[in-house]
Design a protein around this motif. Structure first.
Motif, short mmCIF file in Angstrom:
data_model
loop_
_atom_site.label_atom_id
_atom_site.label_comp_id
_atom_site.label_asym_id
_atom_site.label_seq_id
_atom_site.Cartn_x
_atom_site.Cartn_y
_atom_site.Cartn_z
N GLN A 88 0.81 -1.22 0.00
CA GLN A 88 0.00 0.00 0.00
C GLN A 88 0.85 1.27 0.00
O GLN A 88 0.48 2.28 -0.60
CB GLN A 88 -0.94 0.00 1.22
CG GLN A 88 -1.93 1.16 1.22
CD GLN A 88 -2.71 1.30 2.51
OE1 GLN A 88 -2.50 0.56 3.48
NE2 GLN A 88 -3.62 2.27 2.56
N LEU A 89 2.01 1.21 0.67
CA LEU A 89 2.76 2.45 0.91
C LEU A 89 4.01 2.66 0.04
O LEU A 89 4.43 3.79 -0.19
CB LEU A 89 3.19 2.51 2.38
CG LEU A 89 2.08 2.35 3.42
CD1 LEU A 89 2.64 2.53 4.82
CD2 LEU A 89 0.95 3.33 3.16
N ASP A 110 10.73 -5.91 -4.04
CA ASP A 110 9.66 -6.75 -3.48
C ASP A 110 9.88 -8.16 -4.01
O ASP A 110 10.78 -8.39 -4.83
CB ASP A 110 8.27 -6.22 -3.89
CG ASP A 110 7.19 -6.59 -2.88
OD1 ASP A 110 6.98 -7.79 -2.66
OD2 ASP A 110 6.57 -5.68 -2.29
N ARG A 112 7.21 -9.63 -5.42
CA ARG A 112 6.15 -9.75 -6.42
C ARG A 112 6.57 -9.05 -7.70
O ARG A 112 7.47 -8.22 -7.71
CB ARG A 112 4.88 -9.10 -5.88
CG ARG A 112 4.33 -9.82 -4.67
CD ARG A 112 2.95 -9.32 -4.34
NE ARG A 112 2.94 -8.09 -3.57
CZ ARG A 112 2.03 -7.14 -3.70
NH1 ARG A 112 1.08 -7.24 -4.61
NH2 ARG A 112 2.06 -6.06 -2.94
N ASP A 128 14.05 -10.71 -1.69
CA ASP A 128 13.36 -11.41 -0.59
C ASP A 128 14.15 -11.10 0.67
O ASP A 128 15.33 -11.45 0.75
CB ASP A 128 13.36 -12.91 -0.90
CG ASP A 128 12.64 -13.71 0.17
OD1 ASP A 128 12.39 -13.17 1.28
OD2 ASP A 128 12.34 -14.88 -0.09
N TYR A 217 1.61 -9.71 14.66
CA TYR A 217 2.01 -8.46 14.02
C TYR A 217 2.51 -7.47 15.07
O TYR A 217 3.61 -6.89 14.95
CB TYR A 217 0.81 -7.89 13.26
CG TYR A 217 1.01 -6.56 12.57
CD1 TYR A 217 1.97 -6.40 11.58
CD2 TYR A 217 0.21 -5.46 12.91
CE1 TYR A 217 2.13 -5.18 10.93
CE2 TYR A 217 0.37 -4.24 12.25
CZ TYR A 217 1.33 -4.11 11.27
OH TYR A 217 1.49 -2.90 10.63
N LYS A 221 6.30 -6.04 15.86
CA LYS A 221 6.62 -4.61 15.76
C LYS A 221 7.25 -4.08 17.05
O LYS A 221 8.15 -3.24 17.01
CB LYS A 221 5.37 -3.81 15.39
CG LYS A 221 4.89 -4.04 13.95
CD LYS A 221 5.90 -3.52 12.90
CE LYS A 221 5.35 -3.60 11.50
NZ LYS A 221 6.29 -3.09 10.49
N ILE A 247 -3.50 3.65 7.59
CA ILE A 247 -3.23 4.58 6.49
C ILE A 247 -4.29 4.44 5.40
O ILE A 247 -4.63 3.32 4.99
CB ILE A 247 -1.82 4.34 5.89
CG1 ILE A 247 -0.76 4.41 6.99
CG2 ILE A 247 -1.54 5.36 4.79
CD1 ILE A 247 -0.70 5.72 7.77
N1 LIG Z 1 -0.74 0.45 5.69
C1 LIG Z 1 -0.96 0.74 6.96
O1 LIG Z 1 -2.07 1.11 7.37
C2 LIG Z 1 0.17 0.63 7.95
C3 LIG Z 1 -0.01 1.11 9.26
C4 LIG Z 1 1.01 0.96 10.18
C5 LIG Z 1 2.22 0.41 9.80
N2 LIG Z 1 2.38 -0.03 8.52
C6 LIG Z 1 3.64 -0.63 8.16
O2 LIG Z 1 4.16 -0.07 6.97
C7 LIG Z 1 4.82 -1.07 6.19
C8 LIG Z 1 4.24 -1.07 4.79
O3 LIG Z 1 2.86 -1.33 4.90
P1 LIG Z 1 1.97 -1.66 3.64
O4 LIG Z 1 0.59 -1.28 4.02
O5 LIG Z 1 2.57 -1.12 2.42
O6 LIG Z 1 2.03 -3.26 3.65
P2 LIG Z 1 1.51 -4.27 2.52
O7 LIG Z 1 1.02 -5.50 3.21
O8 LIG Z 1 0.58 -3.57 1.60
O9 LIG Z 1 2.85 -4.60 1.72
C9 LIG Z 1 3.88 -5.38 2.27
C10 LIG Z 1 4.77 -5.87 1.15
O10 LIG Z 1 5.76 -6.74 1.71
C11 LIG Z 1 6.05 -7.71 0.72
N3 LIG Z 1 6.69 -8.90 1.29
C12 LIG Z 1 6.13 -9.94 1.94
N4 LIG Z 1 7.05 -10.87 2.22
C13 LIG Z 1 8.24 -10.41 1.75
C14 LIG Z 1 9.56 -10.92 1.72
N5 LIG Z 1 9.86 -12.12 2.23
N6 LIG Z 1 10.53 -10.16 1.16
C15 LIG Z 1 10.25 -8.95 0.62
N7 LIG Z 1 9.01 -8.43 0.61
C16 LIG Z 1 8.02 -9.15 1.16
C17 LIG Z 1 4.71 -8.03 0.09
O11 LIG Z 1 4.87 -8.61 -1.19
C18 LIG Z 1 4.03 -6.68 0.06
O12 LIG Z 1 4.16 -6.04 -1.19
C19 LIG Z 1 4.63 -2.39 6.94
O13 LIG Z 1 5.80 -2.66 7.68
C20 LIG Z 1 3.49 -2.12 7.88
O14 LIG Z 1 3.57 -2.86 9.04
C21 LIG Z 1 1.38 0.06 7.59
#
Ligand SMILES: NC(=O)c1ccc[n+]([C@@H]2O[C@H](COP(=O)([O-])OP(=O)(O)OC[C@H]3O[C@@H](n4cnc5c(N)ncnc54)[C@H](O)[C@@H]3O)[C@@H](O)[C@H]2O)c1
Ligand SMILES: C[C@@H](O)[C@H](N)C(=O)O
Length: 395
Positions: A88-89, A110, A112, A128, A217, A221, A247
């Motif tokens: 997402q971010l 990533d 993917r 990875d 989770y 963290k 977010i």
């Molecule tokens: N989005 C939110 O609301 C939010 C809120 C608080 C904290 N965060 C933190 O921000 C960060 C990014 O969040 P997000 O929403 O983009 O998460 P997301 O779940 O949308 O994306 C996570 C990404 O990690 C990748 N991933 C999984 N396993 C992997 C591996 N072995 N090696 C490399 N990549 C791998 C996935 O393919 C995915 O694209 C995370 O650490 C999350 O905990 C997000």
């Protein structure tokens, strides 16, 4: 089975992963005696030796040789690697950082396959985070100076696959910490409102209080916050961490969290005029528009080290319930119908999380200030989707 031995010069762990006795031999190589002792004042020591020795491969340089060659000067642009960048971010952060530091200075990574538009928008690399040597090679070969570690399994997905969440969120983080410390990187790891639990003060939740989360989770963290701060004090790692609220973004979808409803409601409202919410109408959670979140990330990464009295900060913008979000949406879409079908897993998680976040330390130390409150958030999201619908009709 966990075996842990610590001497002044070396420590090794053997960790048991996923219920299988898979030994992972870690050698945290020679640690200088003075680093072990710490210093008065900030207690930090610059890292002068590698924290993890690895077997030598022709494609890798020795840890000692690489460490000084990639030191980051404040006058240069940083060379940034974002892990887990297709979630997402990550794509939004890459866009922001590329505007500031130049397209080729920010590498998205990533496991993917990136969509075409992302692949053509700047450097992308497969990485990875569980593959330590590959990660190290990427950092060395690309002369990375900043690492933004986004890879993770989020709260709801993590509860559905605890072994994988433990591996990605904890083992992966260990790889990132060692590589960052070894190569003198500035490291950003996001934490979350999910790092708190039912025994934390919930309204508001300060930076420092009881943290006993009940999700893998959240546990991972809290572990990341503590390990990052430990590496900062012990090895001088420039670790920076923000606890993000939920977010909300229009052009990227969430990866399986408890706050996902607050994004999905916009998609469904525009497409069908109906939304089925999986949290109770009175569930209050801290939330933030993505632009504020990404700007906060850049700001804390650029903040002079002496302004940071802490290494892990809460950041906040707004706090609302599904009912309040619905009412704000209905000001512009009075026909919107919202029903409730509670997901017990997500509800229990949400009920244990902060309702309001106290981010006064971030505001005081490095000038954090959010731009979007609930009305601006709703207007911005609706504008985005209406424009998207209009463009789709035109094409
Ligand atoms: N989005 C939110 O609301 C939010 C809120 C608080 C904290 N965060 C933190 O921000 C960060 C990014 O969040 P997000 O929403 O983009 O998460 P997301 O779940 O949308 O994306 C996570 C990404 O990690 C990748 N991933 C999984 N396993 C992997 C591996 N072995 N090696 C490399 N990549 C791998 C996935 O393919 C995915 O694209 C995370 O650490 C999350 O905990 C997000
Ligand atoms: C809050 C955050 O960490 C994520 N959006 C989740 O709900 O899991």
């Amino acid at each position: 089975m966990i075996r842990f031995t610590l001497r002044v010069t070396e420590f090794s762990t053997i960790v048991c992963i996923s219920g299988t006795s898979m030994p992972v031999l870690r050698t945290l190589g020679k640690v200088a005696k003075q680093a072990f002792m710490g210093t008065p004042g900030c207690g930090c020591q610059p890292l002068t030796v590698a924290v993890r020795s690895i077997s030598f491969s022709p494609r890798q340089v020795t840890s000692d040789a690489s460490f000084h060659s990639v030191s980051f000067s404040e006058t240069d642009h940083p060379k940034v690697l974002i892990t887990g960048g297709l979630g997402q971010l990550g794509v939004g952060l890459a866009k922001l950082l590329r505007m500031r530091f130049g397209k080729n200075n920010v590498i998205l990574s990533d496991i993917r396959k990136p969509p075409n538009n992302v692949f053509h928008s700047g450097p992308f690399i497969y990485s990875d985070i569980l593959d330590y040597k590959n990660l190290r090679e990427i950092v060395v070969n690309n002369r990375i100076t900043w690492l933004v570690h986004y890879s993770a399994l989020l709260s709801a997905v993590g509860e559905a696959n605890v072994a994988l969440a433990r591996s990605v969120n904890i083992t992966g983080l260990h790889n990132i910490l060692d590589i960052a410390a070894e190569h003198g990187l500035r490291l950003f790891v996001p934490s979350t409102i999910g790092a708190f639990g039912p025994t934390s003060p919930r309204n508001p939740t300060p930076d420092l209080c009881v943290q006993r989360p009940r999700t893998i989770y959240g546990v991972s963290k809290v572990h990341a916050e503590l390990m990052g701060e430990y590496y900062h004090h012990r090895y001088g790692l420039d670790f920076r961490c923000l606890r993000y609220p939920g977010i909300i973004s229009a052009d990227s979808t969430p990866g399986g969290g408890t706050t996902d409803y607050a994004v999905q409601i916009f998609h469904d409202a525009i497409k069908t005029g109906k939304f089925e919410c999986n949290l109770r109408p009175d569930t209050r959670l801290p939330m933030m528009y993505i632009d504020d979140c990404l700007r906060a990330t850049l700001e804390v990464m650029e903040a002079p080290a002496d302004t940071l009295s802490m290494r892990t900060y809460n950041i906040n913008a707004m706090s609302f319930t599904p009912e309040e979000l619905t009412q704000e949406l209905q000001k512009q879409m009075p026909e919107l119908e919202v029903t409730y079908e509670i997901d017990p897993v997500r509800q229990v998680i949400a009920d244990s999380w902060p309702m309001n976040f106290d981010d006064s330390n971030a505001r005081k130390d490095w000038g954090w200030k959010h731009d979007y409150d609930l009305p601006e958030l709703v207007q911005t999201m609706i504008n985005y989707f209406r424009e998207e619908t209009r463009m789709a009709r035109v094409n």
